[in-house]
Design a protein around this motif. Structure first.
Motif, PDB file in Angstrom:
ATOM      1  N   VAL A  47      -4.031  -4.492 -61.433  1.00 52.32           N
ATOM      2  CA  VAL A  47      -4.773  -3.565 -62.295  1.00 52.32           C
ATOM      3  C   VAL A  47      -4.630  -2.134 -61.785  1.00 52.32           C
ATOM      4  O   VAL A  47      -4.390  -1.196 -62.563  1.00 52.32           O
ATOM      5  CB  VAL A  47      -6.264  -3.963 -62.370  1.00 52.32           C
ATOM      6  CG1 VAL A  47      -7.109  -2.821 -62.913  1.00 52.32           C
ATOM      7  CG2 VAL A  47      -6.449  -5.197 -63.247  1.00 52.32           C
ATOM      8  N   GLN A  48      -4.785  -1.942 -60.480  1.00 53.92           N
ATOM      9  CA  GLN A  48      -4.679  -0.593 -59.918  1.00 53.92           C
ATOM     10  C   GLN A  48      -3.268  -0.039 -60.075  1.00 53.92           C
ATOM     11  O   GLN A  48      -3.081   1.148 -60.361  1.00 53.92           O
ATOM     12  CB  GLN A  48      -5.068  -0.604 -58.439  1.00 53.92           C
ATOM     13  CG  GLN A  48      -5.184   0.793 -57.829  1.00 53.92           C
ATOM     14  CD  GLN A  48      -6.184   1.656 -58.571  1.00 53.92           C
ATOM     15  OE1 GLN A  48      -7.357   1.296 -58.696  1.00 53.92           O
ATOM     16  NE2 GLN A  48      -5.749   2.807 -59.078  1.00 53.92           N
ATOM     17  N   GLN A  49      -2.265  -0.890 -59.913  1.00 52.15           N
ATOM     18  CA  GLN A  49      -0.893  -0.440 -60.105  1.00 52.15           C
ATOM     19  C   GLN A  49      -0.649  -0.026 -61.556  1.00 52.15           C
ATOM     20  O   GLN A  49       0.067   0.948 -61.823  1.00 52.15           O
ATOM     21  CB  GLN A  49       0.083  -1.550 -59.708  1.00 52.15           C
ATOM     22  CG  GLN A  49       0.182  -1.807 -58.218  1.00 52.15           C
ATOM     23  CD  GLN A  49       1.221  -2.853 -57.881  1.00 52.15           C
ATOM     24  OE1 GLN A  49       2.297  -2.888 -58.473  1.00 52.15           O
ATOM     25  NE2 GLN A  49       0.903  -3.733 -56.937  1.00 52.15           N
ATOM     26  N   ILE A  50      -1.230  -0.776 -62.499  1.00 52.98           N
ATOM     27  CA  ILE A  50      -1.105  -0.412 -63.909  1.00 52.98           C
ATOM     28  C   ILE A  50      -1.721   0.957 -64.158  1.00 52.98           C
ATOM     29  O   ILE A  50      -1.128   1.816 -64.829  1.00 52.98           O
ATOM     30  CB  ILE A  50      -1.778  -1.472 -64.805  1.00 52.98           C
ATOM     31  CG1 ILE A  50      -0.975  -2.781 -64.792  1.00 52.98           C
ATOM     32  CG2 ILE A  50      -1.923  -0.954 -66.241  1.00 52.98           C
ATOM     33  CD1 ILE A  50      -1.665  -3.940 -65.507  1.00 52.98           C
ATOM     34  N   THR A 104      -9.753   2.944 -62.883  1.00 53.14           N
ATOM     35  CA  THR A 104     -10.348   1.618 -63.051  1.00 53.14           C
ATOM     36  C   THR A 104     -11.829   1.672 -62.736  1.00 53.14           C
ATOM     37  O   THR A 104     -12.290   2.549 -61.996  1.00 53.14           O
ATOM     38  CB  THR A 104      -9.671   0.582 -62.135  1.00 53.14           C
ATOM     39  OG1 THR A 104      -9.880   0.949 -60.769  1.00 53.14           O
ATOM     40  CG2 THR A 104      -8.180   0.503 -62.416  1.00 53.14           C
ATOM     41  N   ARG A 105     -12.556   0.706 -63.294  1.00 54.71           N
ATOM     42  CA  ARG A 105     -14.001   0.692 -63.125  1.00 54.71           C
ATOM     43  C   ARG A 105     -14.484  -0.756 -63.078  1.00 54.71           C
ATOM     44  O   ARG A 105     -14.095  -1.566 -63.916  1.00 54.71           O
ATOM     45  CB  ARG A 105     -14.649   1.416 -64.305  1.00 54.71           C
ATOM     46  CG  ARG A 105     -16.140   1.643 -64.207  1.00 54.71           C
ATOM     47  CD  ARG A 105     -16.634   2.292 -65.474  1.00 54.71           C
ATOM     48  NE  ARG A 105     -15.806   3.412 -65.888  1.00 54.71           N
ATOM     49  CZ  ARG A 105     -15.876   3.966 -67.097  1.00 54.71           C
ATOM     50  NH1 ARG A 105     -16.712   3.504 -67.993  1.00 54.71           N
ATOM     51  NH2 ARG A 105     -15.093   4.995 -67.402  1.00 54.71           N
ATOM     52  N   ILE A 116      -9.683  -0.969 -67.267  1.00 58.29           N
ATOM     53  CA  ILE A 116      -8.681   0.092 -67.180  1.00 58.29           C
ATOM     54  C   ILE A 116      -9.083   1.146 -68.206  1.00 58.29           C
ATOM     55  O   ILE A 116      -9.163   0.849 -69.398  1.00 58.29           O
ATOM     56  CB  ILE A 116      -7.271  -0.429 -67.486  1.00 58.29           C
ATOM     57  CG1 ILE A 116      -6.900  -1.569 -66.530  1.00 58.29           C
ATOM     58  CG2 ILE A 116      -6.253   0.696 -67.390  1.00 58.29           C
ATOM     59  CD1 ILE A 116      -5.610  -2.289 -66.910  1.00 58.29           C
ATOM     60  N   CYS A 117      -9.363   2.365 -67.738  1.00 60.68           N
ATOM     61  CA  CYS A 117      -9.808   3.444 -68.627  1.00 60.68           C
ATOM     62  C   CYS A 117      -8.737   4.529 -68.686  1.00 60.68           C
ATOM     63  O   CYS A 117      -8.399   5.126 -67.669  1.00 60.68           O
ATOM     64  CB  CYS A 117     -11.124   4.026 -68.134  1.00 60.68           C
ATOM     65  SG  CYS A 117     -12.459   2.817 -68.032  1.00 60.68           S
ATOM     66  N   SER A 162     -10.904 -10.946 -51.923  1.00 64.96           N
ATOM     67  CA  SER A 162      -9.731 -10.201 -52.362  1.00 64.96           C
ATOM     68  C   SER A 162      -9.459 -10.353 -53.850  1.00 64.96           C
ATOM     69  O   SER A 162      -8.696  -9.592 -54.430  1.00 64.96           O
ATOM     70  CB  SER A 162      -8.489 -10.673 -51.591  1.00 64.96           C
ATOM     71  OG  SER A 162      -8.249 -12.050 -51.833  1.00 64.96           O
ATOM     72  N   ASP A 163     -10.065 -11.370 -54.502  1.00 61.97           N
ATOM     73  CA  ASP A 163      -9.860 -11.582 -55.921  1.00 61.97           C
ATOM     74  C   ASP A 163     -10.858 -10.820 -56.773  1.00 61.97           C
ATOM     75  O   ASP A 163     -10.851 -10.951 -57.987  1.00 61.97           O
ATOM     76  CB  ASP A 163      -9.991 -13.076 -56.264  1.00 61.97           C
ATOM     77  CG  ASP A 163      -8.878 -13.893 -55.636  1.00 61.97           C
ATOM     78  OD1 ASP A 163      -7.779 -13.352 -55.489  1.00 61.97           O
ATOM     79  OD2 ASP A 163      -9.126 -15.054 -55.291  1.00 61.97           O
ATOM     80  N   THR A 164     -11.752 -10.049 -56.172  1.00 61.63           N
ATOM     81  CA  THR A 164     -12.796  -9.371 -56.905  1.00 61.63           C
ATOM     82  C   THR A 164     -12.632  -7.866 -56.837  1.00 61.63           C
ATOM     83  O   THR A 164     -11.931  -7.350 -55.976  1.00 61.63           O
ATOM     84  CB  THR A 164     -14.185  -9.726 -56.339  1.00 61.63           C
ATOM     85  OG1 THR A 164     -14.281  -9.205 -55.010  1.00 61.63           O
ATOM     86  CG2 THR A 164     -14.364 -11.234 -56.309  1.00 61.63           C
ATOM     87  N   PRO A 165     -13.225  -7.112 -57.803  1.00 64.99           N
ATOM     88  CA  PRO A 165     -13.111  -5.661 -57.781  1.00 64.99           C
ATOM     89  C   PRO A 165     -13.539  -5.075 -56.453  1.00 64.99           C
ATOM     90  O   PRO A 165     -14.615  -5.361 -55.947  1.00 64.99           O
ATOM     91  CB  PRO A 165     -14.061  -5.215 -58.926  1.00 64.99           C
ATOM     92  CG  PRO A 165     -14.095  -6.415 -59.840  1.00 64.99           C
ATOM     93  CD  PRO A 165     -14.023  -7.606 -58.925  1.00 64.99           C
TER      94      PRO A 165
END
Length: 250
Positions: A151-154, A167-168, A176-177, A241-244
């Motif tokens: 998500v962060q890479q996107i 991201t939020r 993704i905003c 590690s799988d969570t925000p």
């Protein structure tokens, strides 16, 4: 601000005087950075907070900006603590509509001609190839090992492409905003561009994502919700590690 987009002088510069130029600079910052506080704007422009607030009041009165929803804050902003929460200002659809998109008419004409000559499938393929190029360096979940990492890479790839994305964390998921869309006016006629983005996010993340809002549809931000499924660490405990932001969701 992207090279294919310029402020309309008569709309955002108030005749080109000093006040109009500062107002245009405020709008430009909100285009490039997304929502900002009055203090952040003052710091970036090198003017007093009082001066910024005056310009914000004028832009608000003209319907060009508005205060972001209650509770909004940017990831990594470092704002918070005691006292009244800072207000975050963002462009309204009306304010965004006063921006000149120099190549919109040309892009729209090209896509209409493509559809006439080669059919709808050609438009769909073009939309797919465009977003695929923007996120070409993003690791899918199978490679990154984490939905959050992908998500962060996107978001980073979108920002590099002029979308001003972040991201939020929202509940048991992450959003993704995209605070700016350089093709919003074209996408309003060709929603295939937005649909291709959503499909690509789903492909990279390996999970169904939900598009909650789009600038092309008149919203102030493009928002995509990504569910985060909690896995275990082998001992029955959630894997952080799988969570925000590595937080354990309960």
């Amino acid at each position: 601000m992207s090279g294919d987009e310029r402020l309309l002088p008569e709309q955002h510069t108030d005749g080109g005087g000093p006040d109009g130029q500062t107002r245009a600079a405020v709008v430009s910052l909100l285009v490039d950075e997304g929502p900002m506080t009055a203090g952040d704007i003052a710091e970036r422009l090198g003017i007093s907070p009082a001066g910024v607030r005056r310009h914000l009041e004028n832009l608000s009165a003209d319907g060009d900006i508005e205060v972001a929803p209650s509770g909004f804050s940017k990831a990594g902003s470092g704002r918070g603590g005691r006292g009244r929460p800072a207000k975050w200002f963002q462009l309204t659809p009306a304010g965004r509509g006063k921006l000149r998109h120099a190549y919109d008419d040309l892009a729209g004409a090209v896509l209409r001609k493509l559809r006439d000559v080669a059919g709808q499938q050609a438009v769909d393929e073009f939309a797919h190839d465009r977003i695929a190029g923007l996120v070409a360096e993003v690791e899918p979940v199978e490679s990154s090992g984490s939905v959050i990492a992908t998500v962060q890479q996107i978001a980073d790839a979108l920002t590099a492409g002029g979308y001003s994305a972040d991201t939020r964390e929202v509940g048991a998921g992450v959003q993704i905003c995209q605070h700016h869309c350089p093709v919003a006016h074209v996408a309003s006629e060709f929603p295939e561009l937005c649909e291709a983005e959503t499909a690509m996010f789903t492909e990279l993340l390996g999970t169904h994502v939900q598009r909650l809002a789009t600038i092309a549809n008149g919203d102030c931000v493009c928002t995509t919700h990504v569910p985060v499924h909690v896995t275990t660490d082998g001992g029955g405990q959630p894997a952080a590690s799988d969570t925000p932001e590595g937080k354990v969701l309960r």
